[in-house]
Design a protein around this motif. Sequence first.
Motif, PDB file in Angstrom:
ATOM      1  N   GLU A  47       0.803  -1.228   0.000  1.00  0.00           N
ATOM      2  CA  GLU A  47       0.000   0.000   0.000  1.00  0.00           C
ATOM      3  C   GLU A  47       0.833   1.274   0.000  1.00  0.00           C
ATOM      4  O   GLU A  47       0.293   2.370  -0.124  1.00  0.00           O
ATOM      5  CB  GLU A  47      -0.912   0.019   1.239  1.00  0.00           C
ATOM      6  CG  GLU A  47      -1.929  -1.107   1.321  1.00  0.00           C
ATOM      7  CD  GLU A  47      -3.084  -0.940   0.334  1.00  0.00           C
ATOM      8  OE1 GLU A  47      -2.919  -0.232  -0.670  1.00  0.00           O
ATOM      9  OE2 GLU A  47      -4.142  -1.528   0.581  1.00  0.00           O
ATOM     10  N   THR A  48       2.147   1.164   0.126  1.00  0.00           N
ATOM     11  CA  THR A  48       2.991   2.352   0.209  1.00  0.00           C
ATOM     12  C   THR A  48       2.789   3.329  -0.953  1.00  0.00           C
ATOM     13  O   THR A  48       2.622   4.540  -0.728  1.00  0.00           O
ATOM     14  CB  THR A  48       4.476   1.957   0.314  1.00  0.00           C
ATOM     15  OG1 THR A  48       4.702   1.355   1.604  1.00  0.00           O
ATOM     16  CG2 THR A  48       5.376   3.178   0.178  1.00  0.00           C
ATOM     17  N   PRO A  49       2.785   2.878  -2.232  1.00  0.00           N
ATOM     18  CA  PRO A  49       2.569   3.853  -3.321  1.00  0.00           C
ATOM     19  C   PRO A  49       1.221   4.573  -3.208  1.00  0.00           C
ATOM     20  O   PRO A  49       1.115   5.753  -3.556  1.00  0.00           O
ATOM     21  CB  PRO A  49       2.627   2.979  -4.586  1.00  0.00           C
ATOM     22  CG  PRO A  49       3.324   1.730  -4.174  1.00  0.00           C
ATOM     23  CD  PRO A  49       2.960   1.506  -2.744  1.00  0.00           C
ATOM     24  N   PHE A  50       0.215   3.870  -2.713  1.00  0.00           N
ATOM     25  CA  PHE A  50      -1.123   4.458  -2.622  1.00  0.00           C
ATOM     26  C   PHE A  50      -1.253   5.358  -1.394  1.00  0.00           C
ATOM     27  O   PHE A  50      -1.994   6.345  -1.418  1.00  0.00           O
ATOM     28  CB  PHE A  50      -2.173   3.346  -2.609  1.00  0.00           C
ATOM     29  CG  PHE A  50      -2.035   2.407  -3.776  1.00  0.00           C
ATOM     30  CD1 PHE A  50      -2.476   2.781  -5.036  1.00  0.00           C
ATOM     31  CD2 PHE A  50      -1.439   1.164  -3.632  1.00  0.00           C
ATOM     32  CE1 PHE A  50      -2.346   1.934  -6.121  1.00  0.00           C
ATOM     33  CE2 PHE A  50      -1.304   0.302  -4.709  1.00  0.00           C
ATOM     34  CZ  PHE A  50      -1.750   0.690  -5.961  1.00  0.00           C
ATOM     35  N   LEU A  51      -0.513   5.018  -0.328  1.00  0.00           N
ATOM     36  CA  LEU A  51      -0.470   5.910   0.830  1.00  0.00           C
ATOM     37  C   LEU A  51       0.144   7.258   0.447  1.00  0.00           C
ATOM     38  O   LEU A  51      -0.294   8.311   0.925  1.00  0.00           O
ATOM     39  CB  LEU A  51       0.346   5.274   1.960  1.00  0.00           C
ATOM     40  CG  LEU A  51      -0.371   4.277   2.868  1.00  0.00           C
ATOM     41  CD1 LEU A  51       0.616   3.640   3.834  1.00  0.00           C
ATOM     42  CD2 LEU A  51      -1.494   4.956   3.630  1.00  0.00           C
TER      43      LEU A  51
END
Length: 904
Positions: A317-321
Amino acid sequence: MMQPRRQKITVLTVLAGILLLIALSVSGGTIQQWLWMNQVGYAVIFWRLLAVRWGLAALAFAVVLAATWLNLRIAARNIEKNPSTGEDFDTSQIFPTARGIPVVLGSLKILVALGALLLAIVFALTFYAEWDTFVRFYWGGAMGQVDPIYGKDVGFYLFRLPFYQLIQNSLNGLALINLLAASVAYGFFGVFQAGWRSWVRHDHTAFRHLAGLLIVVLASWAWGYFLDRYELLYGQIGIVYGVGYTAYHITRISFWIMLAASVVLVALVAVSLVVKRFRGFLLLSAGGFLLLYAVVVIVLPGVIQKYKVAPSELQLETPFLKHNIAFTRKAFQLDRIQEQTYPALQDLTLKDIADNRETIDNIRLWDWRPILDTYRQTQEIRLYYQFYDVDVGRYHLADGYHQVMLSARELAAQLPPKAKTWVNQYLQFTHGYGLVMNFVSKKTTEGLPDYIIENIPPQSGYGIDVNQPAVYYGENSPGYRIVATNVKEFDYPRGDNNVYTSYGGSGGILLDAWWKRLLFSWTQSDVNILLSSYIEPSSRIQIWRGVKERVARIAPFLKVDDDPYLVLSGGRLYWIQDLYTVSDRFPYAQPYKKAFDRINYIRNAAKAVVDVYNGSVSFYITDPKDPLLGAYREAFPGVFKPLDALPADLKAHLRYPENLFAIQADLYRTYHMTDPQVFYNQEDLWSFPQEKYAGQAIPVEPYYILMRLPGEKTLQYLLMTPFTPQNRDNMIAWMAARCDFPEYGQLLVYQLPKERLIYGPIQVEAMIDQNTRISEQLSLWDQRGSRVIRGNLVVIPIENAFLYVEPVYLTAEGINIPQLKRVIAIYGDKVVMAATLDEAINTLFGATPAPQPETTVRAPVQNQVLDRVREIFQSAQQDLQQGRWAEYGQAMEDLKKILAEPGK
């Protein structure tokens, strides 16, 4: 035969009467609105909104009426044929339905017409209410920023998508209702019949009708699935608001699959119109469609989220966070905040205090709650006046730049019972009068505010003139008033007499025609407006006199701030009302639910200035780059003026709005964390600190302060609030917004060292409570006959250190006039209480010892006893003079006990 006809005539008469009343109400309100908007100079808004609202309603009404009437008319014609033989029924006869209920076919046509009319009205009202969606769609443009998933300009989501969704939902709803109505009708009248040998028997013409409706439904579904891809930007699966890993890799694809399935179903239905053997396959196809939806839209994303994403959530989820953090900060302008460090040392000296004398002199010692009570007790003067709120501001006086508090003396919402005649309420008592203004940090020897402006007429010892003190438009001005009549208006009291006046301004609608008086008698539900002989052609009716309501009615496309504030400029009084553009359609931005319902985008785009005497409203642009305001400027040309057109003195009184600052500060508690891993772990979550007020812990609210920022030489007006770490009481940072031009609106955050303790407000409150001398003195005062009120604790940054200040008020029981009696000052670990702030600061920094009567506390116990004896004796004397014998006897008993044991 006559009885049914009479009943029909009666029903039609009642229906006509109801429609007439509705028409009168709508037309009367519209004409009143037109007269008012024309009088205040905003007819362009009235006509544009009228055209948009009624245009949308008329178009929706025509389309829905035509489509529904045609659909039901086709169904009615098909029903008129015998479902078994195809022979026509005689429309004059009664025939049995499949359920054995007799129906007259002529009545069926009436039902069809009424049903179509009712549905058209519902849709028309829906589109009438969606005028703002259309205005944004038609006049909105690009924003200059694209979303990271679909590569579309953000303006598409703010302006285009909501209107497309409105059309798609309306089309889908209309098609489904028509399909359901036709299906029920066919089933009810036996055109479609179920049987054991043949699962359904139907008329071919009716089948074609339903198939056509089903195609429209499925096509609207296909369009809906296409739009639902964008709707993922406003959903939440797991920790990410907006498109996350599952939504991007699974749900987004699932909507494409469902779109394709909808198109396939459309093709199957179309083929079944030609090839009859496909008709039996349709029900099976529908079941497969629903099963596919359940699997790919509901079950599969949940499975992927639980078994693939959850175990590796941070990594996936890091890119979306990052998207969520960046777009939330953009939507609420948190990306503009300038961050810097603040050492929070304990190195203040008397020289530092002297160098920051202007800051010290403007520390707010008066809170709005106690001072509002003081205003009401000492400055309302008469029962028909009332202070509703207290504002803060800053003014340049002869002796310098000062922060002040001020309030308008408005007309009370209710007159005394004996004065409640129609003439008094609506013609004579029409306005409030003047204002009060005081220094935030000064008091008289009695502990009352040091007034800059006071009394009636307004008096000032500081050279401030109030040329037009009459308050016709205020914060709390319900109902209407009629001015410039044959009845002289009460202006203000003077000794035993009153001064009267007649309104000479431009506020209000002229009652120069009989039809206007008739109109307002209807809209205000008051026949006296029509009948009164006091009203002349030059009389004016003033409606919508409340500031917030007035501005909101002129510009319903903007959100109004909760707190308009009073300004005195050039001898005249004005209200300044902050205005916002808001949206809940900014992609990826976290919604905020504590203000304006649910929003994820906000700008303080404009300010309205309202003349207190004339009620005139002017709109000024404060954020020319806001795309939403840009759409409204296109839609309503000439309404908004550039900020440079605002008179310089009024511009100097603008302040950063507290509502917006509170929203930004609340979100910044979380969204100061820009590293996805830190954000995911919530490692550095902040909170608003707590303080004590009236014996309870409450959140510290943002407050205005006149001070010099660290490293700067100019005194500035700021709005600030401190922060504490989550579940901790020490201070971690403080945030400020500049209110002075040319840097108006700049947001600053000063982060404190994390390796050592900096006291937060509730910890300072505990230090005060633990100081035995102060707590003993406050407890002694807080006895029968008096009450101690500890005011708001104010945190004051000075140079590189913090000074904490808390006022102490004393109020007598039964007489609610809070008096500022003591000031508590805290620096480092030292807590002192004195009669004035200067004495407290001198004691803190060792300049001179505080005078003994005004020290932190009268140290010897004997002094406390003497104070208690004096207090009881004075109370007993009052009881004796007023004949309160029981209280006098109790006071004597208390004195005996104290004198018997003087050491206690």
